[in-house]
Design an enzyme around this catalytic site. Structure first.
Site, PDB file in Angstrom:
ATOM      1  N   THR A 165      69.797   5.582  13.623  1.00 36.00           N
ATOM      2  CA  THR A 165      68.767   6.041  12.694  1.00 36.00           C
ATOM      3  C   THR A 165      68.454   7.499  12.991  1.00 36.00           C
ATOM      4  OG1 THR A 165      66.491   5.696  11.965  1.00 36.00           O
ATOM      5  CG2 THR A 165      66.998   4.994  14.197  1.00 36.00           C
ATOM      6  N   HIS A 166      68.215   8.266  11.928  1.00 41.33           N
ATOM      7  CA  HIS A 166      68.046   9.712  12.097  1.00 41.33           C
ATOM      8  C   HIS A 166      66.907  10.193  11.200  1.00 41.33           C
ATOM      9  CE1 HIS A 166      69.156  13.803  12.997  1.00 41.33           C
ATOM     10  NE2 HIS A 166      69.152  14.080  11.711  1.00 41.33           N
ATOM     11  N   ALA A 225      82.246   8.647  16.140  1.00 41.35           N
ATOM     12  CA  ALA A 225      82.381   9.496  17.327  1.00 41.35           C
ATOM     13  C   ALA A 225      81.670  10.837  17.170  1.00 41.35           C
ATOM     14  CB  ALA A 225      83.860   9.721  17.632  1.00 41.35           C
TER      15      ALA A 225
HETATM   16  C1  GRF Z   1      63.204   8.523  15.694  1.00 38.90           C
HETATM   17  O1  GRF Z   1      62.687   9.358  14.677  1.00 38.90           O
HETATM   18  C2  GRF Z   1      64.698   8.627  15.771  1.00 38.90           C
HETATM   19  O2  GRF Z   1      65.329   8.707  14.544  1.00 38.90           O
HETATM   20  C3  GRF Z   1      64.830   9.917  16.528  1.00 38.90           C
HETATM   21  O3  GRF Z   1      63.857   9.820  17.540  1.00 38.90           O
HETATM   22  C4  GRF Z   1      62.802   9.007  17.071  1.00 38.90           C
HETATM   23  C5  GRF Z   1      62.627   7.876  18.041  1.00 38.90           C
HETATM   24  O4  GRF Z   1      61.371   7.312  17.939  1.00 38.90           O
HETATM   25  N1  GRF Z   1      66.163  10.136  16.980  1.00 38.90           N
HETATM   26  P1  GRF Z   1      60.956   6.018  18.756  1.00 38.90           P
HETATM   27  O5  GRF Z   1      61.401   6.198  20.195  1.00 38.90           O
HETATM   28  O6  GRF Z   1      61.609   4.834  18.097  1.00 38.90           O
HETATM   29  O7  GRF Z   1      59.463   5.970  18.638  1.00 38.90           O
END
Ligand code: GRF
Length: 211
Positions: free
Chosen positions: A111-112, A145
């Site tokens: 997730t991003h 990757a």
């Molecule tokens: C999320 O927004 C994720 O996409 C990013 O860092 C955040 C992580 O949040 N890479 P959490 O640790 O789940 O609260």
């Protein structure tokens, strides 16, 4: 075509773990179709690991610095993940790129906090803000990757407001991101999914045999 399912989840975290918490909360209902069987991290002492422990979920830590080479860390974390026999690995704020040993053994969801392919990498929110975009959002994808370059499964837009700073915008994105991640993982678990090139299809729409 084989349809994969996602009942057993190993979730990887590096920080606060609010996405993990959303998955833990959702999976408390057996109808959700997926359960978190282990939580892994690349560092100690983070709230993500504490959340897992409070939920009674086993945890493991594999620190890159504890291995002479990246390749050995890749092998070690893959072995730890595989020991829990996951159907799906969820990289939920895990700040490391997973290597071939994990990617070849298991499907990995990532997730991003930006609308890929714009603003990949560790500073997606900051980079979107600096660019002056008026709409950003979040992306749920399969990991490959590269850095945030895998097949996209779902995206949702979030407006950028005039007074946003990085922290405020990231929190607004994370509200949407948690809901989208929970929805997508649940649907993958209950309905299965197939991948064809960059196209990910959730659901056994054509009636193929499920695993
Ligand atoms: C999320 O927004 C994720 O996409 C990013 O860092 C955040 C992580 O949040 N890479 P959490 O640790 O789940 O609260």
């Amino acid at each position: 075509m084989r349809v994969s399912k996602a009942g057993r989840l190993v979730v990887l975290v590096s920080g606060s773990g609010t996405n993990l918490q959303a998955l833990l909360d959702a999976s408390a209902d057996p109808a959700y179709g997926a359960e978190v069987v282990a939580v892994g991290a690349d560092r100690d002492g983070i709230e993500g690991l504490a959340r897992a422990t409070r939920a009674g979920v086993p945890t493991f830590v594999e620190k890159l610095g504890d291995y002479p080479t990246r390749a050995e860390w890749d092998e070690a974390i893959a072995a730890r993940i595989s020991s829990y026999e996951p159907d799906l690995v969820v990289s939920a704020g895990f700040m490391k790129i997973l290597g071939a040993p994990t990617l070849e053994a298991h499907p990995v969801l990532n997730t991003h906090p930006a609308l890929l392919p714009s603003f990949p990498g560790a500073h997606g929110v900051r980079d979107a803000l600096a660019h002056g975009v008026k709409v950003t959002g979040c992306t749920v994808m399969l990991a490959d990757a590269g850095v945030d370059s895998g097949p996209i499964i779902a995206q949702e837009a979030v407006p950028v407001l005039p007074d946003d700073d990085e922290a405020v915008l990231h929190e607004r994105i994370k509200v949407v991101e948690r809901r989208l991640l929970v929805e997508i993982v649940g649907r993958m678990a209950r309905e299965g999914w197939t991948v064809s090139g960059r196209m990910v299809r959730i659901g056994n729409a054509r009636g193929e045999e499920s695993k």
